[in-house]
Design an enzyme around this catalytic site. Sequence first.
Site, mmCIF file in Angstrom:
data_model
loop_
_atom_site.group_PDB
_atom_site.id
_atom_site.type_symbol
_atom_site.label_atom_id
_atom_site.label_comp_id
_atom_site.label_asym_id
_atom_site.label_seq_id
_atom_site.Cartn_x
_atom_site.Cartn_y
_atom_site.Cartn_z
ATOM 1 C CB THR A 86 -8.824 -54.795 5.456
ATOM 2 O OG1 THR A 86 -9.086 -55.599 4.429
ATOM 3 C CG2 THR A 86 -10.103 -54.619 6.112
ATOM 4 C CG ASP A 87 -6.429 -55.796 0.754
ATOM 5 O OD1 ASP A 87 -6.879 -56.246 1.489
ATOM 6 O OD2 ASP A 87 -6.466 -55.645 -0.589
ATOM 7 C CB THR B 52 -14.504 -53.821 1.702
ATOM 8 O OG1 THR B 52 -13.483 -54.414 0.738
ATOM 9 C CG2 THR B 52 -15.771 -54.595 1.771
ATOM 10 C CE LYS C 66 -6.878 -58.399 4.636
ATOM 11 N NZ LYS C 66 -7.681 -57.761 3.571
HETATM 12 N N1 ASP Z 1 -9.105 -54.611 -1.223
HETATM 13 C C1 ASP Z 1 -9.772 -53.813 -0.237
HETATM 14 C C2 ASP Z 1 -8.728 -52.742 0.223
HETATM 15 O O1 ASP Z 1 -7.700 -52.908 0.807
HETATM 16 C C3 ASP Z 1 -10.009 -54.794 0.782
HETATM 17 C C4 ASP Z 1 -10.905 -54.114 2.035
HETATM 18 O O2 ASP Z 1 -11.155 -52.976 2.114
HETATM 19 O O3 ASP Z 1 -11.054 -54.856 2.855
HETATM 20 O O4 ASP Z 1 -9.133 -51.700 -0.165
#
Ligand code: ASP
Length: 464
Positions: free
Chosen positions: A185-186, A109, A264
């Site tokens: 983040t995932d 993201t 996370k």
């Molecule tokens: N689905 C995204 C990822 O992990 C979520 C994010 O970037 O926060 O790539």
Amino acid sequence: MTEQKDLYKGYRDPCLDLMKRFKVKVWSEVKACTRRGEFEGLLLPRSETSDADHLVLKLDSGYNIGLHHDTVLSLEETGYREAHYKIPEKEFPVDPQHPRVKLFGTGGTIASRLDYRTGAVIPAFSPGELYGSVPELADICNLETEKLFGVFSENMGPEEYLILAERVAEAINEGYQGIVIGHGTDTMHHTAAALSFMVQKPPVPIVMVGSQRSSDRPSSDAAQNLVNATWAAAHGPIAEVMVCMFGPTSDRYNLLHRGTRVRKMHSSYRSTFRTLGDIPLAMVEKGTIEKLKDDCAPRRTDREVTIRAAFEERVTLVYYYPGMQPDVIDALIDSGYKGIVIAGTGLGHVNRKTYPALERAREAGVQMYMTLQTLWGFVQMHVYETGREILELGVVPLANMLPEVAFVKLGWAMGVHPDDFDAVQRLMTTTVAGEMTEREPHDGYLVVQGGVPEVKKFLAGVWR
Ligand code: ASP
């Protein structure tokens, strides 16, 4: 197939009907009278994931709202504006007084923007765009950016870890004073663990950063996270692999978490990352870094770093559940898996039914390790008979190593020592990058999780 077709026979698109009736199109600026009130905004195209019952309006505030077709009384076109979302590209200014920082983009993201053609969030990353959208970065350092991948983080894996580790090593040799890695983040904690093992004793900070909300949303955490991560990389005193994300739910400060103790913990909060089994390393706030822990590796001026980039992919993580059948383990042995990390219950338990399969795994030379679903606390397999039995089956306890970290470490250790069972086991039970600790601090668990009276007070006063 036929059944499915029949289901859709005579299907009408109620939103399209509404739009036709009131003569509005996608990209129309509309005033919508609904049973829930009046709304003005830009009518967006439908995304792949949105349903057929809602019109999607982008309000001036930047938020998208869905209007159920049943509630819409009238639509009036007040203008037409086809949006092409583009952040202005600007060349990053160079100040000879500033430290040089390298930012690697991997996707997620933080490197995303809304694609107005489909309404979906798509990965996009360009250095000029980054500066165009967060100009404060130029006050912190001379930032040089490089897009390594453009993927959502579920697509990161061993292949990408190896490339990333090699590129980080090169950047250290090239003399950068800090490294920032933009990441989804995932699975950021998996990559943070992989880098912690592959890039040992770095002389400069290696700071991973992401965002929970894309940068076109008013509540986005992208800019703050990026500014604080870049600050920590350029000026911070801690030379470790770290994650820098929102600390509290408000935008007061960021926390720096050790790459092997972070996870996370919330699907949507911006303050989703938590240090488990310990306390965070430091707080970062508006150009200041306050250390919370003493035993952090300090920044150095040399360029020495130990790179051990390797990964055996035939390892897996098994999350035990009551009633698990032995064939789950059998299937892994038959498929040629060489290592299994178990996330067991309580102090490190699985049911008796799986014992014969564990026995077979041991005979087949599969390495087996125990971690905990509780996430906090230590594996203790001498307390109950079950634990002792599982120990006898050759399952090795991993203290308070987090399950995902143990999985990444096993892949790495087997990659570093292919076909050397004992060397892998020695490495797994030796702390390399803070992945196991002597003890867990009392305040680490209480402060972060809350729930007892004195913590409630503390949370209400300081941490909100
Ligand atoms: N689905 C995204 C990822 O992990 C979520 C994010 O970037 O926060 O790539």
